[in-house]
Design an enzyme around this catalytic site. Structure first.
Site, PDB file in Angstrom:
ATOM      1  N   SER A 145       0.837  -1.205   0.000  1.00 56.28           N
ATOM      2  CA  SER A 145       0.000   0.000   0.000  1.00 56.28           C
ATOM      3  C   SER A 145       0.875   1.260   0.000  1.00 56.28           C
ATOM      4  CB  SER A 145      -0.959  -0.057   1.195  1.00 56.28           C
ATOM      5  OG  SER A 145      -1.922   0.963   1.105  1.00 56.28           O
ATOM      6  N   ARG A 214     -13.054   7.158   8.388  1.00 57.90           N
ATOM      7  CA  ARG A 214     -12.744   5.735   8.432  1.00 57.90           C
ATOM      8  C   ARG A 214     -13.812   4.911   7.720  1.00 57.90           C
ATOM      9  NH1 ARG A 214      -8.253   2.627   8.674  1.00 57.90           N
ATOM     10  NH2 ARG A 214      -8.571   0.709   9.807  1.00 57.90           N
ATOM     11  N   ASP A 311      -9.030  -4.691  -6.208  1.00 57.65           N
ATOM     12  CA  ASP A 311      -8.585  -3.492  -5.484  1.00 57.65           C
ATOM     13  C   ASP A 311      -9.112  -2.233  -6.178  1.00 57.65           C
ATOM     14  OD1 ASP A 311      -7.152  -1.449  -4.186  1.00 57.65           O
ATOM     15  OD2 ASP A 311      -5.348  -2.669  -3.998  1.00 57.65           O
ATOM     16  N   HIS A 344      -8.357  -4.047  -1.648  1.00 59.81           N
ATOM     17  CA  HIS A 344      -7.068  -3.494  -1.239  1.00 59.81           C
ATOM     18  C   HIS A 344      -6.518  -4.169   0.026  1.00 59.81           C
ATOM     19  CE1 HIS A 344      -3.776  -0.780  -0.982  1.00 59.81           C
ATOM     20  NE2 HIS A 344      -4.128  -0.394   0.224  1.00 59.81           N
ATOM     21  N   ASP A 345      -7.403  -4.512   0.949  1.00 62.21           N
ATOM     22  CA  ASP A 345      -6.969  -5.122   2.217  1.00 62.21           C
ATOM     23  C   ASP A 345      -6.541  -6.582   2.096  1.00 62.21           C
ATOM     24  OD1 ASP A 345      -7.138  -2.999   3.907  1.00 62.21           O
ATOM     25  OD2 ASP A 345      -8.924  -3.671   4.982  1.00 62.21           O
TER      26      ASP A 345
END
Lengths: 365, 365
Positions: A145, A214, A311, A344-345
């Site tokens: 990342s 968040r 992603d 993405h995670d």
């Protein structure tokens, strides 16, 4: 601060890439394994935006780290073979100097008086840690990342920085979609009256802004496909529902609320703003006029670039662009497009798949 | 209110799908073309969340409409052949009764006293308009985005509603990613102190919340691919930059700000909340226990479902699911997956491609 965390004092002043300087700044880091006599078995890990240096459980701190299933004895990044260093980014709030730290000149927290932060600063501060440990050249530089962007900044600014590069779910620069999301996250924090131009007080943080930022982040860290499988249209149990009009009703809404609640008091809002903006600013094209020209300047014996099909934030085409650019620059480069559904995670959660790719690559180095 | 807008008075009381009722409620609509003697050439258009009934220029209102390149004489939905009706959704604020309207019982705006709004209410109110115009059965029911969900609600609640269905960039229900985005948009509005539990006053709207919600919406209305081509990493000119720390610097940030500024005083925040939630609530699976069972209940002579590969908010697999379900229910159904790069908004901007698909389908009906 855990017992495993070490502090490295940066040269003072430490000149920043975009101007300004820091005095008496420190970088927090942890290490696993032993540096060999030749000092050529070091692997440096640069992190994503919010994690600290505690990448894995450590003899002095057995709590699991953020990359616990990848880093450790016998794991993909094997601490019984490599000397592994993970640094907390300059500008962060997990031990390293950042906007939440006290400015020795004023005795007050820097807040928005912290100089402009770029990923070049993050990279060069990490390089000082390696030098301080007696390492002239890393065996490998690893970054997922934002850490991958910092690793590119490192390789572009330090000749012969590392023998090998492992870049995970990252980008040569932020695409406008990612800039839009991050810009909006920053605006959510800045729009919270408690942010107060950066001068918020302990006990009165801009928690609403951080919560919203968040939650927005979470919508881009996973994938629509994963959420469809995981949540579908399931509802919060009636007994647990907040009766306020428009309060969360679907499970995905309460999931976002839970994730935000875990983060909101755990990361300094000004540090968030500085690191987020640094990601938008970084551009390999600043080195030679184009991404290709920048990547062609990087020196290494080999590289691996890993990305994930789902992603949204660092789309696969950006990892492909890095791999092609490194190859065109003469570096033998593996490119792995993983079919994870976690977006993405995935590097944090689809670890068996990542471990296999990473271990396979490191075995060739 | 434009000169082309007409009002249809709903039966009073008008009972709402989830309980409660409205008195003296009206639906605003416009029409183009002429209803033939057999009353069998009517096409009803249900809209996306924010547009009003002015779909196209009209002899009494020559301003371009929101679907001006699709609707009109000689266009894909040809007003020289069809009698075209477009209604402003119940619950909206463009002439139809909604949370911003005055409750005749109290003499005050409904605000959060407006009963729960569902897309079934939007559909059945539109059906009343058709009945009022003397139309028992529509030639076609057309709906893009939320309008497609309302069209499904219409077809599920009114037997033999329409001979043909044209469903564009829509879904049988909202997926968790879309729910998450919309939930966050609603939270952004509700988090603005000026929202004041829905009791905001003229001149003191929750403009900050609406701005943030619109910016978030914009990140999902187009596609990352389009933005990459359109904005890349271009910057706002130095002379036009706001010197405030963290103010917009990239062109994509100023684009979001501009789009939000156009919307923020143009749509009532409570109406936004009600319509947004109605989209999350709607579920074809409420009719028979599954999406497939619900779709199998729909009657029509044919259908066309159009979607776009780059749509984040209503992903293509959802249009495919509708098409397959209608086919399995015995309705000959065309499915068009268009390669537009404009994402969910493509039906509003990639109009040559949509016009061709729509005209081609209507020619077969």
């Amino acid at each position: 601060m855990s017992n495993a965390l070490r502090l490295h004092r940066l040269p003072s002043p430490f000149r920043m890439h975009r101007g300004g300087e820091l005095h008496e700044a420190v970088i927090a880091y942890e290490t696993w394994g032993r540096l060999n006599a030749a000092r050529d078995n070091a692997i440096l890990i640069l992190t994503g935006m919010s994690p600290g240096a505690h990448a894995a459980a450590h003899p002095d701190d057995p709590n699991p780290g953020w990359w616990d299933e990848i880093v450790g004895p016998g794991k993909a990044i094997d601490s019984s073979r490599w000397f592994i260093i993970c640094v907390n980014s300059l500008g962060s709030c997990r031990g390293s100097t950042g906007p939440a730290s006290v400015d020795p000149a004023s005795g007050q927290p820097y807040r928005l008086q912290f100089p402009d932060l770029s990923l070049e600063d993050v990279a060069l501060a990490a390089h000082q840690v390696a030098l301080g440990l007696g390492i002239e050249r890393l065996h490998a530089l690893v970054g997922p990342s934002m850490g991958g962007m910092s690793a590119l900044a490192y390789a572009l600014n330090v000749a012969s920085a590392a023998e090998h590069l492992l870049l995970v779910s990252t980008a040569p620069h932020s695409a406008p979609f990612s800039i839009a999301i991050r810009s909006l996250q920053r605006e959510l924090i800045r729009s919270d009256p408690a942010w107060n131009g950066g001068d918020y007080q302990a006990g009165n943080w801009p928690t609403q802004g951080m919560t919203l930022a968040r939650k927005l982040g979470m919508t881009t860290y996973r994938s629509a496909r994963e959420w469809r499988q995981r949540f579908g249209r399931s509802r919060v149990a009636d007994a647990e529902r907040d009766p306020t009009p428009f309060a969360p009703e679907f499970s995905v809404e309460s999931y976002l609320a839970y994730q935000a609640s875990r983060f909101v008091n755990d990361f300094d809002p000004n540090c968030y703003l500085y690191l987020s903006r640094a990601m938008d600013w970084f551009d390999v094209a600043d080195y030679g006029g184009s991404v290709a020209a920048g990547l062609a300047r990087i020196q290494a014996r080999s590289a691996m670039v890993i990305g994930v099909e789902t992603d949204l934030l660092f789309p696969l085409e950006q990892q492909e662009e890095i791999a092609e650019g490194l190859r065109d620059g003469g570096i033998p480069t593996l490119f792995a497009a993983l079919p994870s559904i976690q977006g993405h995670d995935a590097f944090l959660v689809d670890t068996p798949r990542f471990a296999k790719a990473i271990a396979g690559y490191l075995a060739t180095t």
